[in-house]
Design a protein around this motif. Sequence first.
Motif, mmCIF file in Angstrom:
data_model
loop_
_atom_site.group_PDB
_atom_site.id
_atom_site.type_symbol
_atom_site.label_atom_id
_atom_site.label_comp_id
_atom_site.label_asym_id
_atom_site.label_seq_id
_atom_site.Cartn_x
_atom_site.Cartn_y
_atom_site.Cartn_z
ATOM 1 N N ARG A 143 0.876 -1.301 0.104
ATOM 2 C CA ARG A 143 -0.025 -0.009 -0.132
ATOM 3 C C ARG A 143 0.799 1.064 0.147
ATOM 4 O O ARG A 143 0.324 2.211 -0.198
ATOM 5 C CB ARG A 143 -1.200 -0.123 1.224
ATOM 6 N N LEU A 144 2.140 1.156 0.284
ATOM 7 C CA LEU A 144 2.954 2.346 0.165
ATOM 8 C C LEU A 144 3.893 2.234 -0.938
ATOM 9 O O LEU A 144 4.615 3.244 -1.072
ATOM 10 C CB LEU A 144 3.877 2.297 1.473
ATOM 11 N N HIS A 145 3.916 1.068 -1.762
ATOM 12 C CA HIS A 145 4.570 1.095 -3.075
ATOM 13 C C HIS A 145 4.429 2.480 -3.901
ATOM 14 O O HIS A 145 3.219 2.899 -3.925
ATOM 15 C CB HIS A 145 4.652 -0.051 -3.891
ATOM 16 N N ARG A 146 5.236 3.221 -4.536
ATOM 17 C CA ARG A 146 5.049 4.476 -5.279
ATOM 18 C C ARG A 146 4.384 3.625 -6.870
ATOM 19 O O ARG A 146 4.764 2.352 -7.052
ATOM 20 C CB ARG A 146 6.098 5.075 -5.709
ATOM 21 N N LYS A 147 3.339 4.326 -7.420
ATOM 22 C CA LYS A 147 2.982 3.893 -8.663
ATOM 23 C C LYS A 147 2.308 2.514 -8.755
ATOM 24 O O LYS A 147 2.742 1.757 -9.193
ATOM 25 C CB LYS A 147 3.889 4.174 -9.636
ATOM 26 N N THR A 148 1.696 2.349 -7.500
ATOM 27 C CA THR A 148 0.995 0.884 -7.199
ATOM 28 C C THR A 148 -0.819 1.001 -7.479
ATOM 29 O O THR A 148 -1.207 2.094 -7.424
ATOM 30 C CB THR A 148 1.494 0.202 -5.910
ATOM 31 N N LEU A 149 -1.234 -0.009 -7.634
ATOM 32 C CA LEU A 149 -2.636 -0.199 -7.556
ATOM 33 C C LEU A 149 -3.267 -0.139 -6.166
ATOM 34 O O LEU A 149 -4.425 -0.077 -6.053
ATOM 35 C CB LEU A 149 -3.373 -1.439 -8.769
ATOM 36 N N CYS A 150 -2.190 -1.034 -5.194
ATOM 37 C CA CYS A 150 -2.680 -1.166 -3.714
ATOM 38 C C CYS A 150 -2.555 0.174 -3.499
ATOM 39 O O CYS A 150 -1.814 1.065 -3.331
ATOM 40 C CB CYS A 150 -1.447 -2.115 -3.206
ATOM 41 N N TYR A 151 -3.666 0.574 -2.303
ATOM 42 C CA TYR A 151 -3.601 1.921 -1.548
ATOM 43 C C TYR A 151 -4.632 1.481 -0.352
ATOM 44 O O TYR A 151 -5.497 0.626 -0.450
ATOM 45 C CB TYR A 151 -4.085 2.779 -2.423
ATOM 46 N N SER A 152 -4.185 2.347 0.655
ATOM 47 C CA SER A 152 -5.265 2.483 1.457
ATOM 48 C C SER A 152 -6.535 2.962 1.550
ATOM 49 O O SER A 152 -6.646 4.110 1.044
ATOM 50 C CB SER A 152 -4.390 3.010 2.827
ATOM 51 N N LYS A 153 -7.390 2.097 2.145
ATOM 52 C CA LYS A 153 -8.871 2.896 1.691
ATOM 53 C C LYS A 153 -9.328 3.633 3.116
ATOM 54 O O LYS A 153 -10.381 4.231 2.973
ATOM 55 C CB LYS A 153 -9.593 1.476 1.393
ATOM 56 N N SER A 154 -8.422 3.181 4.111
ATOM 57 C CA SER A 154 -8.670 3.919 5.442
ATOM 58 C C SER A 154 -7.645 3.916 6.250
ATOM 59 O O SER A 154 -6.444 3.565 6.122
ATOM 60 C CB SER A 154 -9.887 3.353 6.246
ATOM 61 N N VAL A 155 -7.646 5.093 7.088
ATOM 62 C CA VAL A 155 -6.294 5.692 7.846
ATOM 63 C C VAL A 155 -6.274 4.405 8.787
ATOM 64 O O VAL A 155 -5.018 4.219 9.072
ATOM 65 C CB VAL A 155 -6.546 6.902 8.530
ATOM 66 N N ASP A 156 -7.379 4.156 9.248
ATOM 67 C CA ASP A 156 -7.148 3.061 10.171
ATOM 68 C C ASP A 156 -6.472 1.694 9.781
ATOM 69 O O ASP A 156 -5.524 1.102 10.304
ATOM 70 C CB ASP A 156 -8.539 2.424 10.911
ATOM 71 N N MET A 157 -6.615 1.346 8.530
ATOM 72 C CA MET A 157 -6.153 0.165 7.733
ATOM 73 C C MET A 157 -4.653 0.345 7.762
ATOM 74 O O MET A 157 -3.641 -0.371 7.853
ATOM 75 C CB MET A 157 -6.606 -0.077 6.659
ATOM 76 N N LEU A 158 -4.214 1.494 7.328
ATOM 77 C CA LEU A 158 -2.949 2.032 7.154
ATOM 78 C C LEU A 158 -2.102 1.764 8.564
ATOM 79 O O LEU A 158 -1.032 1.253 8.389
ATOM 80 C CB LEU A 158 -2.680 3.581 6.665
ATOM 81 N N LYS A 159 -2.729 2.285 9.603
ATOM 82 C CA LYS A 159 -1.935 2.240 10.804
ATOM 83 C C LYS A 159 -1.911 0.691 11.332
ATOM 84 O O LYS A 159 -0.956 0.415 11.867
ATOM 85 C CB LYS A 159 -3.034 2.735 11.681
ATOM 86 N N HIS A 160 -3.136 -0.241 10.863
ATOM 87 C CA HIS A 160 -2.984 -1.509 11.323
ATOM 88 C C HIS A 160 -1.637 -2.105 10.446
ATOM 89 O O HIS A 160 -0.932 -2.813 11.170
ATOM 90 C CB HIS A 160 -4.122 -2.262 11.052
ATOM 91 N N SER A 161 -1.772 -1.719 9.333
ATOM 92 C CA SER A 161 -0.369 -2.394 8.327
ATOM 93 C C SER A 161 0.767 -1.768 8.913
ATOM 94 O O SER A 161 1.623 -2.660 9.106
ATOM 95 C CB SER A 161 -0.703 -1.890 6.837
#
Length: 178
Positions: A143-161
């Motif tokens: 979800r943090l790769h540059r130029k990717t199709l993966c991304y965080s849909k919520s701040v909470d999920m980003l924090k969990h990751s």
Amino acid sequence: MYVNGMGFRGIERVIEVAHTSVINWVQQIGERLPDAYDPDEIPQVGELDELETFVGRKRDKVWIWTVVDHFHPGILGWVVGDHSAETFRPLWQTVVFWQCFFWISDGNPVYPGFIPDGDQIVSKTYMTRVEGENTRLRHYLARLHRKTLCYSKSVDMLKHSIRLLIHYLKFGEVPIPA
């Protein structure tokens, strides 16, 4: 697979488990893990930096602020939010007690409001540890790769990751959900 850069749908294809099951697993584990671990020893020199990502869509930017010990690997503290002093404040309130001899940063205009005069070195040259740790975050989390199709849909999920990855990098294992 998740903490080694694979996205939810990629994991779904490989192990034939619904991606929603993987998402639920990351949420369960992420809720149990701490945001940070106490340093093994109090840092003498700290490095501060932030990396930009997005949540939901490319124009909804968020920043992950990180702090590391200049002499030892690992992220010691982090916070997610906008690029303001209000986002940085909780992270600073945690690390200010370390009483580092000085802090190394990239000159973000927020830092002088917190770091006493004479205690900050502004130089990208000396920020190799924090830049390396931020690169590891980007490398290990799809979800943090540059130029990717993966991304965080919520701040909470980003924090969990982030919690899950920091735990994995520190202890070399991934907790199993109950």
